[in-house]
Design a protein around this motif. Structure first.
Motif, short mmCIF file in Angstrom:
data_model
loop_
_atom_site.label_atom_id
_atom_site.label_comp_id
_atom_site.label_asym_id
_atom_site.label_seq_id
_atom_site.Cartn_x
_atom_site.Cartn_y
_atom_site.Cartn_z
N GLY A 295 -28.45 3.45 -19.88
CA GLY A 295 -28.04 2.16 -19.44
C GLY A 295 -27.53 1.60 -18.22
N PRO A 296 -27.63 0.37 -18.43
CA PRO A 296 -26.30 -0.64 -17.39
C PRO A 296 -25.53 -0.36 -17.06
N GLU A 297 -24.97 0.16 -17.88
CA GLU A 297 -23.01 0.02 -17.53
C GLU A 297 -22.46 1.75 -17.70
N ASP A 298 -23.82 2.54 -17.42
CA ASP A 298 -23.42 3.96 -17.21
C ASP A 298 -22.97 4.48 -15.58
N PHE A 299 -22.77 3.42 -15.36
CA PHE A 299 -22.03 4.12 -14.38
C PHE A 299 -20.45 3.85 -13.60
N ARG A 300 -20.07 3.83 -15.57
CA ARG A 300 -18.54 3.39 -15.02
C ARG A 300 -18.08 4.80 -15.22
N LYS A 301 -18.83 5.71 -16.42
CA LYS A 301 -18.26 7.20 -16.42
C LYS A 301 -18.91 8.01 -15.37
N LEU A 302 -20.03 7.88 -14.28
CA LEU A 302 -20.23 7.70 -13.18
C LEU A 302 -18.55 8.23 -12.08
N VAL A 303 -18.07 7.19 -12.45
CA VAL A 303 -17.20 6.86 -11.28
C VAL A 303 -15.72 7.42 -11.82
N LEU A 304 -15.40 7.69 -12.82
CA LEU A 304 -14.06 8.76 -13.35
C LEU A 304 -15.14 9.66 -13.17
N ARG A 305 -15.83 11.16 -12.74
CA ARG A 305 -16.10 12.45 -12.67
C ARG A 305 -15.07 12.60 -11.22
N SER A 306 -15.02 14.14 -11.34
CA SER A 306 -13.61 14.96 -10.59
C SER A 306 -14.57 14.58 -9.24
N GLY B 59 -10.61 5.39 -7.55
CA GLY B 59 -9.95 6.33 -6.86
C GLY B 59 -11.18 6.29 -5.79
N LYS B 60 -12.15 5.86 -5.55
CA LYS B 60 -13.55 6.62 -5.18
C LYS B 60 -14.23 5.76 -4.27
N TYR B 61 -14.36 5.76 -2.56
CA TYR B 61 -14.45 4.68 -1.70
C TYR B 61 -15.24 4.04 -2.02
N ALA B 62 -15.82 2.81 -1.79
CA ALA B 62 -17.23 2.06 -2.04
C ALA B 62 -17.66 1.77 -1.04
N GLY B 63 -19.53 2.01 -0.99
CA GLY B 63 -20.22 1.63 -0.06
C GLY B 63 -21.15 1.36 -0.79
N ILE C 124 1.06 -1.51 -0.02
CA ILE C 124 -0.44 -0.28 -0.63
C ILE C 124 1.04 1.30 0.03
N LEU C 125 2.19 1.16 0.83
CA LEU C 125 2.61 2.76 0.83
C LEU C 125 2.94 2.96 0.15
N ASP C 126 3.13 2.34 -1.45
CA ASP C 126 4.05 2.47 -2.83
C ASP C 126 2.38 2.62 -3.91
N LEU C 127 2.20 2.36 -3.19
CA LEU C 127 1.01 2.75 -4.33
C LEU C 127 0.70 4.20 -5.06
N PRO C 128 0.96 3.82 -5.91
CA PRO C 128 0.48 4.75 -7.51
C PRO C 128 -0.23 5.97 -6.80
N GLN C 129 0.76 8.19 -6.40
CA GLN C 129 -0.48 8.28 -6.49
C GLN C 129 -2.12 9.17 -6.94
N ARG C 130 -2.07 8.41 -7.90
CA ARG C 130 -3.60 8.38 -8.83
C ARG C 130 -4.05 7.86 -7.58
N THR C 131 -4.20 6.92 -6.98
CA THR C 131 -5.00 6.50 -6.37
C THR C 131 -5.41 6.32 -4.86
N VAL C 132 -4.85 7.57 -4.88
CA VAL C 132 -5.32 8.49 -3.15
C VAL C 132 -5.45 9.69 -3.45
N MET C 133 -6.98 9.29 -2.69
CA MET C 133 -7.63 10.77 -3.07
C MET C 133 -7.38 12.05 -2.59
N ALA C 134 -7.31 13.13 -3.32
CA ALA C 134 -6.94 14.39 -2.66
C ALA C 134 -7.46 15.48 -1.88
N ASN C 135 -8.60 14.66 -1.78
CA ASN C 135 -9.95 16.13 -1.20
C ASN C 135 -9.26 16.39 0.28
N HIS C 136 -9.58 17.88 -0.36
CA HIS C 136 -9.13 18.84 1.33
C HIS C 136 -10.13 19.85 1.18
#
Lengths: 448, 448
Positions: free
Chosen positions: A97-108, A133-137, A23-35
């Motif tokens: 359609g049922p796959e449109d969530f794939r676009k949704l999750v890419l939102r910044s 990079g989004k928490y999944a609930g 985990i400590l070597d994770l590429p930065q893109r996967t870490v959210m930076a929401n301040h």
């Protein structure tokens, strides 16, 4: 933990749960930076359940819903209206359609995605959210197969993004009171627990013509017909997480102990045939359909330390709703059926006491704090507390109290029970999703 | 059935239950020829339990106790005094060691022998009684091993003499009410039952010094210490007949249906170690003894027709006494924990009703007749009804309602559960003690 969030703290929070991973070597893109202050969410699936969760979530402080997705236009627009009325800002809709969530999750503009779709979609959607990079609930069960459970675990480990299964029974007032009693040793060392999803669900399995294959049924408010095909092809405990969630917490599963194997047994299947026959006549095709699911499934689980668990799944017989919890240790026993507890040395000799007797002293801190606000919301307030704890984890960039190992271990009971039933109740071993980390992971804290 | 008994009727009564056996060719010496009015009994084992049964029996009409046996002189004399005070005639005593019962069963003034000794003696004594032509009325469990179960069955078949296991829970007022409800179809087709011997028995496992190996303990009123060695060497459901008796009757086991296999799971064993440690200190040898018996055993049983059963054995943890029955069919469910029942179409929608609601309409005829007299006696009156039905069968030269196949099938759960536990909860098949006759044997009648 509260206060200002830093990237370092997020990494530490996440990494503490994945100590042995990369985990400590994770590429930065996967870490959210929401301040920003607000936790920014999306909802995927806003039918009956998703809309209920949305309404509850909109009552939490410091959240905003920026996107919603549903394949039903009416549901999508209802959710957009609800959010707009509450927060002033209309979330963007994804309904192509049922796959449109794939676009949704890419939102910044999202920190987390809440998934409340039919079961088949839980893992694909949670995985897509984590990869973006989004928490999944994710609603229960988080996964339907052993492979899906592993996919959730590996995705969370590889991306460094947490996944919380929104198991709300863990946050029931009495279940938390019991967690507090267990943690304080009042019940002694854990020995045995029981619980079940025991809920007559026959009426929701068919539409007003006795069918479950009308693709438009959901538009008519019949939101559960997607479940019925599961009863046709699967036999086991199809919905184990409500009872196993609290039990796993009492037993420190994946946090000092683990489930080693289960055996599962289903009764004959009569309930759905009889329901259709009685409502729509014996000639109806669904009165004669071969439903795989036995009316009452019972599953026994053993833990590494020698605790035992009995789980029930009982959804197609006439009966009052009952989660049927029993929590038993070397010093005492709780039985939900009696709403009572017996504690050696505290209770009168061999006399049950109302659980209320222990409310004031052992009420869980979460319920002391949130109880008044929570009780206005669904499932006795547990939906509110569940979402509160999920949002808190997202805000603080921590692992949620129910992490991806819990999601996998609690959900995997379904496919393992199906395998055991198919093999004449033969023992079936649990995968070790933590790959040994269960030995050193710390028990769940009593959060306040 | 009542009235004058003839030899022809006895043979017919017995043979009806052994239609496929060679019963009609039995040598005459094995057939009792008692034409007297009184049913003449002996008691073997008059400790706590045997004396309780003796006291109850002496209140029945038309019985006389002609012999008693016990290895303890004090117990033997107490029983003789009790019988003499009640019936004027002092029964002959057999107290010359543990094998003296073999002389007792040969007496010519006996129709039946009641066995209430420690478990190990049940089968040898019942077998000796049958071989001597006397009905055997044997305390639970009737046998400890698969071989003993077969020995009971074969002896009864070969001698033509019945054996009744005196399972009193079948005669509990509410259990009989439920049998009546089941027979009248009020609960629909049977699906699932549960029950357990859940009784904190720790205090009876040790004497006042924390030991269980004092051969004189029984003289000091510590009549149960013979049980404790079972906890040291056996792990499973050691006492299944109380819950399984009524359940087997509801499910027509050996009378249209049969148990096919079981799986069994035991928790860790803590209770007895902690008990001795807390009472006698951690240095006591029995605080450190390795007890084989897990604190809570759970056993699942499947029937040929697809019903399921859950049995509990829970005797060394602090808890109130609870048989924990659940009886569930396609139309409704009973739960002892709630003392309540739910019947679709009769009960308010998804609301439990007190079992009392159905008392007047569905009270079992036996309880309508015997209830007033029975309630003065042990175990809620069930001991009285049990002995009443045993004596009735002896008087009428009929098979008792609980016959040797029931005794074997209910008792065999112990050794089968031990085998399953030892094999990591592997499925273990039931022997078919009826050798196919379960398919054609008639369900138990509602006797009046």
């Amino acid at each position: 933990m509260s206060g200002k969030v830093t990237r370092r703290r997020f990494v530490r929070g996440v990494s503490s749960a994945f100590a042995a991973s990369a985990i400590l070597d994770l590429p930065q893109r996967t870490v959210m930076a929401n301040h920003e202050k607000k936790v920014r969410l999306a909802f995927v699936g806003v039918g009956n359940r998703g809309t209920g969760l949305l309404k509850t979530l909109l009552n939490l402080e410091g959240v905003e819903v920026n996107a919603v997705s549903d394949i039903r236009r009416a549901h999508l627009e209802r959710a957009q209206r609800l959010a707009e009325a509450k927060q002033g800002k209309r979330p963007v809709g994804y309904g192509e359609g049922p796959e449109d969530f794939r676009k949704l999750v890419l939102r910044s503009d999202l920190d987390a995605v809440i998934v409340a779709t039919p079961w088949e979609w839980h893992t694909p959607m949670a995985v897509a959210a984590m990869k973006a990079g989004k928490y999944a609930g994710v609603e229960v069960p988080a996964a339907l197969t052993v492979d899906e459970c592993w996919e959730l675990v590996k995705t969370s480990e590889e991306t460094g993004v947490p996944c919380m299964m929104l198991e709300n029974v863990c946050y029931f007032r009495d279940m938390l009171l019991l967690l507090n009693l267990v943690r304080q040793g009042v019940l002694g060392e854990m020995l045995h627990c029981e619980g079940g999803y025991q809920h007559d669900s026959r009426a929701g399995c068919f539409d007003d013509k006795g069918n479950f294959d009308d693709p438009q049924a959901s538009d008519r408010g019949l939101g559960q017909l997607w479940y019925t095909p599961h009863t046709v092809r699967r036999n086991g405990n199809l919905y184990p997480t409500h009872p196993i969630g609290p039990i796993a917490q009492y037993m420190n599963i994946e946090r000092g102990d683990r489930f080693t194997y289960l055996v599962s047994l289903s009764s004959k299947s009569r309930g759905l045939n009889l329901w259709v026959e009685n409502k729509f006549g014996p000639a109806h095709k669904n009165a004669r359909l071969n439903y795989a699911l036995g009316d009452i499934n019972t599953t026994l689980i053993k833990t590494h330390s020698g605790c035992t668990v009995v789980l029930y799944y009982d959804t197609q017989s006439p009966r009052p709703y009952d989660l049927g919890f029993r929590v038993q240790g070397t010093r005492g026993i709780y039985e939900m059926a009696k709403d009572s507890i017996y504690i050696e040395g505290l209770s009168p000799h061999e006399k049950w006491e109302a659980i209320e007797t222990y409310r004031e002293k052992y009420e869980h801190p979460l319920w002391r704090t949130l109880g008044a606000a929570a009780q206005k919301h669904g499932h006795g307030g547990s939906d509110y507390v569940t979402l509160h704890q999920f949002v808190k984890a997202v805000r603080e960039r921590n692992q949620p109290e129910q992490d991806v190992y819990d999601a996998a271990t609690w959900s995997v009971i379904s496919p393992l029970s199906e395998k055991s039933v198919a093999q004449g109740s033969a023992p079936v071993e649990f995968p070790d999703f933590t790959r040994g980390k269960w030995k050193t992971r710390k028990p769940l804290e009593i959060s306040s």
